[in-house]
Design a protein around this motif. Structure first.
Motif, PDB file in Angstrom:
ATOM      1  N   LEU A  94       0.840  -1.205   0.000  1.00 58.89           N
ATOM      2  CA  LEU A  94       0.000   0.000   0.000  1.00 58.89           C
ATOM      3  C   LEU A  94       0.873   1.252   0.000  1.00 58.89           C
ATOM      4  N   LEU A  95       1.937   1.228   0.800  1.00 61.26           N
ATOM      5  CA  LEU A  95       2.836   2.395   0.849  1.00 61.26           C
ATOM      6  C   LEU A  95       3.511   2.610  -0.514  1.00 61.26           C
ATOM      7  N   VAL A  96       3.906   1.500  -1.150  1.00 62.20           N
ATOM      8  CA  VAL A  96       4.558   1.608  -2.469  1.00 62.20           C
ATOM      9  C   VAL A  96       3.570   2.183  -3.489  1.00 62.20           C
ATOM     10  N   ALA A  97       2.354   1.612  -3.499  1.00 63.62           N
ATOM     11  CA  ALA A  97       1.348   2.057  -4.481  1.00 63.62           C
ATOM     12  C   ALA A  97       1.010   3.531  -4.258  1.00 63.62           C
ATOM     13  N   LEU A 118       3.836   5.721  -5.497  1.00 63.41           N
ATOM     14  CA  LEU A 118       3.840   5.810  -6.968  1.00 63.41           C
ATOM     15  C   LEU A 118       2.797   6.822  -7.445  1.00 63.41           C
ATOM     16  N   ILE A 119       1.643   6.807  -6.802  1.00 61.77           N
ATOM     17  CA  ILE A 119       0.580   7.734  -7.201  1.00 61.77           C
ATOM     18  C   ILE A 119       0.939   9.159  -6.789  1.00 61.77           C
ATOM     19  N   GLU A 120       1.405   9.307  -5.555  1.00 62.83           N
ATOM     20  CA  GLU A 120       1.682  10.655  -5.058  1.00 62.83           C
ATOM     21  C   GLU A 120       2.860  11.311  -5.796  1.00 62.83           C
ATOM     22  N   ASP A 121       3.865  10.508  -6.177  1.00 66.64           N
ATOM     23  CA  ASP A 121       4.988  11.064  -6.947  1.00 66.64           C
ATOM     24  C   ASP A 121       4.547  11.540  -8.316  1.00 66.64           C
ATOM     25  N   LEU A 123      11.891   2.295 -11.830  1.00 61.41           N
ATOM     26  CA  LEU A 123      11.229   3.303 -10.993  1.00 61.41           C
ATOM     27  C   LEU A 123      10.434   2.607  -9.871  1.00 61.41           C
ATOM     28  N   ILE A 124       9.756   1.530 -10.233  1.00 59.56           N
ATOM     29  CA  ILE A 124       8.974   0.792  -9.229  1.00 59.56           C
ATOM     30  C   ILE A 124       9.912   0.168  -8.185  1.00 59.56           C
TER      31      ILE A 124
END
Ligand code: XUL
Ligand code: CO
Length: 443
Positions: free
Chosen positions: A369-372, A375-378, A434-435
């Motif tokens: 969840l933190l990763v996802a 990714l969205i917030e960046d 990037l991921i």
């Protein structure tokens, strides 16, 4: 009431990524806010009753291995059901997942008559209701087990015999009532035997119509009793039948449309079932989100080399992050959540192995969840995808999509301008890096 999980005395606590305590969460910090909601609200974890408490570790080659006293056939079935429920709620309260899920037959044994089965379920629902009030546990979903009993060998709704259809309908009605009474957020239908082995004895058109009718009856009844949870179908490609009618999210969407159900039923996507259908989990989520039928998730995974439903606890942040990313892009869970339809390995027979399995799974999803969210917030990933499709925002792109031009118009334009587009990079490796950087970076 005697304590069953004696080696775990207090609720599992969050200790942070540096903790070495195997009985603590390293990532699941339930009150931490991620994209506007607490982790608890984003993830909506649920423990399943069946694999975790009703199953004794037997497989098709061998006897039960687990230490689950209530699975002793010598016990009175209702005494066993009560003992099992004590252990289940003790586990729920100690683990700290807010939801659970059950099949009617997991919590109450089938009786000698249908009336007795209903009475057994009602008695156990009384106990569950009291335990939910005491522990604060909530029900993510209930479901009828309409695949185990020999009467369902040729299917429930898709059975050649209408009496079997009637029996399944009666069972689902009673289980939907029980789910409603317990405030269930959803009601699931996994079509365990809604499929076929061979066409030589099967009338496929008839069976599909029967299933369409059955599901319409479920939706009608849901409205009759004022159940405001979501009705979910759980797609599965195969196993137990060779051909299942609810193969994957796309197949289910087509089926729902055909029978006028696409606004009333959503899907419960299981990670392992996606694998069996030859898909990645994130594909199944994206397909459901795109068609407006994403509902909930069974988070258990398969094995790369075993072609059956191994139902293992999720442990790969890399693969789950991609699925959680699609879920968040679709707006996150509404009534659904991450349910652990997970099985311990047959050799994991210490009582506290059930904690290790769930702690690892909850941490894997919390970190995903933190990763996802990162990714969205960046926004970098979104910007790359946006740029890839930028041409469609042009006048020409918009006119094509609006249906204002046809093949002949495009033929004329390509001819006149000698349109000869140069291929551009899809940047896959760059994005994969990037991921990976994001996985390394989140804390
Ligand atoms: C079977 C499966 C079921 C459903 C509920 O593969 O996933 O446990 O989740 O019937
Ligand atoms: Co499942």
């Amino acid at each position: 009431m005697s304590e069953f999980f004696t080696t775990v005395s207090s609720p599992i606590a969050y200790e942070g990524p540096d903790s070495d305590n195997p009985m603590a969460f390293r990532w699941y910090d339930k009150d931490r806010i991620v994209m506007g909601r607490s982790m608890e609200e984003q993830l909506r974890f649920a423990v399943c009753y069946w694999h975790s408490f009703a199953w004794n570790g037997a497989d098709i080659f061998g006897a039960g291995t687990f230490d689950r006293p209530w699975t002793d056939a010598a016990m009175d079935p209702m005494d066993a059901a009560r003992m099992k429920m004590d252990a289940a709620f003790e586990f729920f309260a100690k683990l700290g997942a807010p939801f659970y899920s059950f099949h009617d037959r997991d919590i109450a044994p089938e009786g000698a008559t249908f009336a007795e089965s209903c009475a057994n379920l009602d008695d156990m629902v009384d106990i569950a209701e009291a335990k939910m009030a005491e522990t604060g546990m909530k029900l993510l979903w209930g479901t009828a087990q309409a695949f185990f009993q020999p009467r369902y060998a040729a299917g429930a709704a898709t059975n050649p015999n209408p009496d079997v259809f009637a029996h399944a309908a009666a069972q689902v009605k009673h289980c939907l009532d029980a789910t409603h009474r317990l405030g269930g957020a959803n009601y699931v239908l996994w079509g365990g035997r809604e499929g076929y082995e061979t066409l030589v004895n099967t009338d496929m058109g008839r069976e599909l119509d029967q299933l369409g009718r059955f599901l319409n009856m479920v939706v009608q009844y849901k409205h009759d009793i004022g159940f405001d949870g979501t009705i979910l179908i759980e797609p599965k490609a195969l196993e137990p039948t060779k051909h299942q009618y609810d193969y994957d999210s796309a197949t289910v969407y087509g089926f729902l449309q055909r029978y006028g159900l696409e606004n009333d039923i959503k899907v419960n996507i299981e990670v392992n079932h996606a694998t069996l259908a030859g898909h990645d989990f994130d594909h199944e989520v994206a397909q459901a989100v795109t068609n407006g039928i994403f509902g909930s998730v069974d988070a258990n995974r398969g094995d790369d080399r075993l072609g059956w439903d191994t139902d293992q606890f999720p442990n790969s942040v890399e693969s789950m992050s991609l699925g959680v990313y699609q879920i968040l892009k679709g707006g996150g869970f509404d009534t659904g959540g991450f349910m652990f339809d997970t099985k311990l390995r047959r050799q994991s027979l210490a009582r506290d192995d059930l904690f290790h399995g769930h702690i690892g799974a909850m941490d894997t999803l919390a970190r995903s969840l933190l990763v996802a969210a990162a990714l969205i917030e960046d926004g970098e990933l979104d910007a790359l995808v946006e740029e890839r499709y930028a041409g469609w925002s042009s006048d020409e792109g918009q006119r094509i999509l609006a249906g204002e031009v046809g093949l002949a118009d495009l033929h004329a334009r390509v001819l006149a301008d000698n349109v000869d587009p140069a291929p551009v990079s899809g940047r896959q490796e760059m994005i994969e890096n990037l991921i990976n950087r994001t996985i390394e970076r989140v804390r």
